[in-house]
Design a protein around this motif. Structure first.
Motif, mmCIF file in Angstrom:
data_model
loop_
_atom_site.group_PDB
_atom_site.id
_atom_site.type_symbol
_atom_site.label_atom_id
_atom_site.label_comp_id
_atom_site.label_asym_id
_atom_site.label_seq_id
_atom_site.Cartn_x
_atom_site.Cartn_y
_atom_site.Cartn_z
ATOM 1 N N SER A 198 62.726 5.613 61.986
ATOM 2 C CA SER A 198 64.197 4.731 61.560
ATOM 3 C C SER A 198 64.595 3.672 62.582
ATOM 4 N N TYR A 199 64.638 4.028 63.889
ATOM 5 C CA TYR A 199 65.224 3.143 64.738
ATOM 6 C C TYR A 199 64.409 2.202 65.022
ATOM 7 N N THR A 200 63.041 2.162 65.311
ATOM 8 C CA THR A 200 62.017 1.230 65.259
ATOM 9 C C THR A 200 62.119 0.173 64.011
ATOM 10 N N ARG A 201 62.196 0.738 62.777
ATOM 11 C CA ARG A 201 62.106 0.080 61.421
ATOM 12 C C ARG A 201 63.521 -0.836 61.470
ATOM 13 N N ILE A 202 64.812 -0.364 62.051
ATOM 14 C CA ILE A 202 65.861 -1.146 61.928
ATOM 15 C C ILE A 202 65.473 -2.038 62.842
ATOM 16 N N LEU A 203 64.679 -2.332 64.034
ATOM 17 C CA LEU A 203 64.893 -3.326 64.969
ATOM 18 C C LEU A 203 63.669 -4.256 64.236
ATOM 19 N N LYS A 204 62.620 -3.939 63.628
ATOM 20 C CA LYS A 204 61.772 -4.919 63.025
ATOM 21 C C LYS A 204 62.400 -5.543 61.814
ATOM 22 N N LEU A 205 63.293 -4.935 61.206
ATOM 23 C CA LEU A 205 63.950 -5.613 59.972
ATOM 24 C C LEU A 205 65.052 -6.690 60.693
ATOM 25 N N ALA A 206 65.701 -6.083 61.835
ATOM 26 C CA ALA A 206 66.401 -7.231 62.139
ATOM 27 C C ALA A 206 65.922 -8.363 62.947
ATOM 28 N N ARG A 207 64.755 -8.168 63.471
ATOM 29 C CA ARG A 207 63.920 -9.243 63.932
ATOM 30 C C ARG A 207 63.555 -10.190 62.844
ATOM 31 N N THR A 208 63.385 -9.726 61.771
ATOM 32 C CA THR A 208 62.874 -10.484 60.643
ATOM 33 C C THR A 208 64.251 -11.317 59.885
ATOM 34 N N ILE A 209 65.234 -10.604 59.870
ATOM 35 C CA ILE A 209 66.780 -11.263 59.442
ATOM 36 C C ILE A 209 66.840 -12.385 60.533
ATOM 37 N N ALA A 210 66.878 -12.141 61.926
ATOM 38 C CA ALA A 210 66.691 -13.218 62.751
ATOM 39 C C ALA A 210 66.026 -14.639 62.413
ATOM 40 N N ASP A 211 64.615 -14.138 62.323
ATOM 41 C CA ASP A 211 63.759 -15.101 61.986
ATOM 42 C C ASP A 211 64.431 -16.075 60.635
ATOM 43 N N LEU A 212 64.685 -15.255 59.657
ATOM 44 C CA LEU A 212 65.078 -16.042 58.473
ATOM 45 C C LEU A 212 66.327 -17.007 58.762
ATOM 46 N N ALA A 213 67.005 -16.542 59.911
ATOM 47 C CA ALA A 213 68.190 -17.325 60.510
ATOM 48 C C ALA A 213 67.979 -18.470 61.322
ATOM 49 N N ASP A 214 66.349 -18.675 61.505
ATOM 50 C CA ASP A 214 66.097 -19.346 62.552
ATOM 51 C C ASP A 214 66.517 -19.069 63.973
ATOM 52 N N GLU A 215 66.746 -17.952 64.230
ATOM 53 C CA GLU A 215 67.414 -17.514 65.795
ATOM 54 C C GLU A 215 66.368 -16.917 66.380
ATOM 55 N N LYS A 216 66.172 -17.468 67.785
ATOM 56 C CA LYS A 216 65.351 -16.766 68.703
ATOM 57 C C LYS A 216 65.592 -15.429 69.119
ATOM 58 N N ARG A 217 66.771 -15.044 69.404
ATOM 59 C CA ARG A 217 67.072 -13.557 69.707
ATOM 60 C C ARG A 217 67.926 -12.874 68.554
ATOM 61 N N ILE A 218 67.741 -11.745 68.710
ATOM 62 C CA ILE A 218 68.528 -10.833 67.602
ATOM 63 C C ILE A 218 69.973 -10.751 67.890
ATOM 64 N N LYS A 219 70.903 -10.944 67.242
ATOM 65 C CA LYS A 219 72.314 -11.042 67.445
ATOM 66 C C LYS A 219 72.821 -9.687 66.720
ATOM 67 N N ARG A 220 73.999 -9.601 67.137
ATOM 68 C CA ARG A 220 74.771 -8.173 66.678
ATOM 69 C C ARG A 220 74.724 -8.364 65.152
ATOM 70 N N GLU A 221 75.075 -9.434 64.566
ATOM 71 C CA GLU A 221 75.090 -9.660 62.894
ATOM 72 C C GLU A 221 73.782 -9.280 62.357
ATOM 73 N N HIS A 222 72.616 -9.615 63.058
ATOM 74 C CA HIS A 222 71.454 -9.334 62.428
ATOM 75 C C HIS A 222 71.233 -7.866 62.467
ATOM 76 N N LEU A 223 71.496 -7.163 63.565
ATOM 77 C CA LEU A 223 71.288 -5.725 63.625
ATOM 78 C C LEU A 223 72.247 -5.016 62.553
ATOM 79 N N ALA A 224 73.648 -5.549 62.521
ATOM 80 C CA ALA A 224 74.408 -4.862 61.518
ATOM 81 C C ALA A 224 73.833 -5.027 60.281
ATOM 82 N N GLU A 225 73.245 -6.108 59.826
ATOM 83 C CA GLU A 225 72.850 -6.235 58.528
ATOM 84 C C GLU A 225 71.426 -5.371 58.144
ATOM 85 N N ALA A 226 70.928 -5.231 59.325
ATOM 86 C CA ALA A 226 69.636 -4.259 59.209
ATOM 87 C C ALA A 226 70.104 -2.761 58.997
ATOM 88 N N ILE A 227 71.030 -2.507 59.683
ATOM 89 C CA ILE A 227 71.603 -1.049 59.555
ATOM 90 C C ILE A 227 72.156 -0.674 58.101
#
Length: 237
Positions: A198-227
């Motif tokens: 679950s931990y790694t899947r949250i990280l991969k999902l947060a990476r995709t959310i950041a990609d959709l937002a055209d962000e190079k790095r995963i931000k706290r809001e991307h991680l919160a959305e994935a959670i």
């Protein structure tokens, strides 16, 4: 006769033939009323969801079939379907034991392998009748296509195409968090008792959310959305 072993092989002959997960390769497998399937059938989905293939061993032969599919499943919140519905005139009639028995068909290891758990409440009548401009399918397709191209370019040197295919070493390289994100994920992991999967899947999902937002790095809001998309993890505590 429609028979399947974990939706993997058809067993109506002596020679195992590709079943539903192999026939769905490079496509979508939709399972409606997920808890109505036999639990042993659902449990045997774990291997193809993890490995993208099905291995079958018989006395005379061993076979491997592809099973690289996207699983989409739907279920009611309880047997009667009204649990938690604030707009329903007739309240849920299920006992806690009935609800637990219904949900226990879905094990933790199986849920770990499903990236997004999303509740879809009944749409109020006023929302059905309102006509508001919405994002067009063409615009959504363009955004998704752009995001997938970003992922291909990032992962091409590893022979991968999407974030979902990343392994631990790729996650360590491309899913680094800032201190705020690290603190949030640590708190959530401890509170919910998340598994490593679950931990790694949250990280991969947060990476995709950041990609959709055209962000190079995963931000706290991307991680919160994935959670927030791990609904069953929150309900199990």
């Amino acid at each position: 006769m429609f028979s399947f072993v974990a939706l993997t092989i058809k067993t109506d002959s002596s020679y195992p033939r590709p079943g539903e997960v192999s026939l769905a390769t490079n496509g979508v497998l939709f399972l409606d009323e997920l808890p109505e399937f036999k639990k042993n059938v659902l449990e045997m989905l774990r291997q193809p969801l993890e490995d993208g293939q099905v291995s079958i061993s018989r006395a005379a032969l061993s076979l491997t079939y592809p099973a690289n599919f996207m699983l989409i499943a739907a279920m009611n919140p309880c047997p009667c379907g009204y649990l938690g519905d604030p707009h329903q005139q007739n309240p849920c009639s299920c006992t806690p034991a009935m609800i637990q028995r219904y949900r226990s068909k879905l094990s933790g290891p199986l849920l770990d392998r499903i990236d997004l758990h999303i509740e879809v409440p009944r749409v109020p009548h006023k929302d059905l009748t309102e006509v508001e401009p919405a994002e067009s399918s063409a615009d959504i397709r363009q955004r998704v296509t752009r995001t997938r191209q970003v992922q291909r370019e990032r992962l091409c040197e590893f022979g991968l195409h999407t974030n979902a295919q990343m392994q631990t070493r790729h996650i360590g390289k491309f899913c680094q968090l800032d201190p705020a994100g690290e603190m949030l994920l640590e708190q959530v992991t401890c509170r919910l008792g998340l598994s490593a999967r679950s931990y790694t899947r949250i990280l991969k999902l947060a990476r995709t959310i950041a990609d959709l937002a055209d962000e190079k790095r995963i931000k706290r809001e991307h991680l919160a959305e994935a959670i927030q998309y791990r609904g069953f993890d929150r309900k199990m505590v």
